[in-house]
Write a protein that holds these residues in place. Structure first.
Motif, PDB file in Angstrom:
ATOM      1  N   LYS A   1       0.807  -1.227   0.000  1.00  0.00           N
ATOM      2  CA  LYS A   1       0.000   0.000   0.000  1.00  0.00           C
ATOM      3  C   LYS A   1       0.840   1.277   0.000  1.00  0.00           C
ATOM      4  O   LYS A   1       0.306   2.357   0.238  1.00  0.00           O
ATOM      5  N   TYR A   2       2.141   1.161  -0.280  1.00  0.00           N
ATOM      6  CA  TYR A   2       2.996   2.347  -0.240  1.00  0.00           C
ATOM      7  C   TYR A   2       2.923   3.150  -1.536  1.00  0.00           C
ATOM      8  O   TYR A   2       3.017   2.596  -2.637  1.00  0.00           O
ATOM      9  N   SER A   3       2.807   4.472  -1.393  1.00  0.00           N
ATOM     10  CA  SER A   3       2.772   5.360  -2.548  1.00  0.00           C
ATOM     11  C   SER A   3       4.182   5.482  -3.132  1.00  0.00           C
ATOM     12  O   SER A   3       5.168   5.207  -2.429  1.00  0.00           O
TER      13      SER A   3
ATOM     14  N   ALA B   1      -1.966  -7.889   0.895  1.00  0.00           N
ATOM     15  CA  ALA B   1      -2.389  -7.864  -0.507  1.00  0.00           C
ATOM     16  C   ALA B   1      -2.248  -9.271  -1.068  1.00  0.00           C
ATOM     17  O   ALA B   1      -1.891 -10.199  -0.347  1.00  0.00           O
TER      18      ALA B   1
END
Ligand code: AMP
Ligand code: ZN
Ligand code: FE
Ligand code: FE
Length: 280
Positions: free
Chosen positions: A218-220, A253
């Protein structure tokens, strides 16, 4: 080359058994995986056994140790550990025992606030593996009190929630030492939200930490960029993985869904080679 270096199985709070994870990873065309269960290495022997049927897949023994600091939780991953190491197994067993006691107390606290769930059901969901709050969260969802696991953390069992109970935890430095003593390479898991990260990383590096998880589901791009800089600054391997649990879409994920740089996969393969593991 495709890899996933952060996977949970039924040995902790994952949905799939070690055998199923290995089969699934192979079906997805992955070349390298690591089984990294919370406070347990019990999924590793069955995963390695299952991997014999999928000779193109390299399975790296791993572990994820949940540790505590004043500012919050810090998870330390250990790769290439000697999963037979007696000291490692003794410490992990103690951590798991304390999770059992903590879980029972949390059920009682939940009952105090009107959330009635059965301890027996939590044990069933944990299937004999490391008992985690996600199992408790699943039991609450099953009873219809809430609709997602994340909601259980937000409302009841998160660190500041009304049904939260502490348990025995190592410090991050203790976990690094335990992994090193078991012949493993310690990595800092999903570090983006750790308080004072910039000051903390050099301390861990000094203690022997080998790498930092940079590529998390979930890291941008900007978070990933900041972590890449930090890894480079302290000469740490920039690793990553999906943190697959398979429970619902609010934790982790899908297997293989995080793209890792080819040089990382290569680095892990040559590390495995140097450690005498059979490379497919
Ligand atoms: P435990 O191992 O019992 O302390 O439970 C922590 C685990 O719950 C983490 O490793 C995550 O897999 C999962 N989790 C999911 N959402 C949260 C959350 N909001 N806060 C803490 N843990 C969470
Ligand atoms: Zn988990
Ligand atoms: Fe984690
Ligand atoms: Fe994890």
């Amino acid at each position: 080359m495709k890899a996933d270096l952060h996977l949970h199985t039924t040995a902790s709070d994952g949905r799939l058994s070690p055998q199923e994870i290995v089969r699934k990873a192979s079906q997805l065309g992955l070349d390298v995986i690591s089984i990294t269960d919370h406070d347990s290495v019990e999924g590793i022997p069955p995963a390695l056994e299952a991997a014999k049927s999928f000779p193109q897949l390299l399975v790296i023994p791993g572990v994820e140790i949940n540790t505590d600091m004043p500012g919050g939780e810090v998870h330390i991953l250990g790769y290439f550990i000697d999963y037979h190491d007696p000291e490692l197994n003794h410490s992990l067993k103690e951590l798991r025992n304390s999770r059992y006691e903590r879980g029972r107390k949390m059920i009682a606290k939940l009952a105090d606030i009107g959330i009635e769930i059965d301890w027996e059901r939590v044990l069933e969901l944990a299937t004999g593996g490391t008992i985690g709050r996600p199992h408790i969260a699943q039991a609450i969802v099953e009873r219809g009190y809430i609709s997602s696991l994340q909601e259980a953390f937000a409302k009841y069992i998160g660190r500041n929630g009304p049904a939260y109970i502490e348990r025995k935890k190592l410090t991050p430095l203790d976990a690094v030492e335990l992994i090193l003593n078991a012949g493993g390479l310690p990595f800092l898991a999903h570090p983006a939200d750790i308080e004072y990260l910039e000051a903390f990383v050099p301390q861990l590096k000094k203690a022997g930490m080998a790498g930092l998880e940079v590529y998390c589901a979930k890291y941008s791009p900007s978070k990933i960029g900041r972590l890449q800089v930090l890894a480079k600054k302290y000469d740490l391997i920039a690793s990553g993985g999906s943190d697959y649990h398979g429970l619902d879409n609010t934790i982790g994920a899908n297997i293989g869904s995080v793209d890792l740089p080819p040089n990382l996969v290569g680095q892990f393969i040559s590390l495995a080679e140097r450690r005498g593991m059979v490379i497919p």
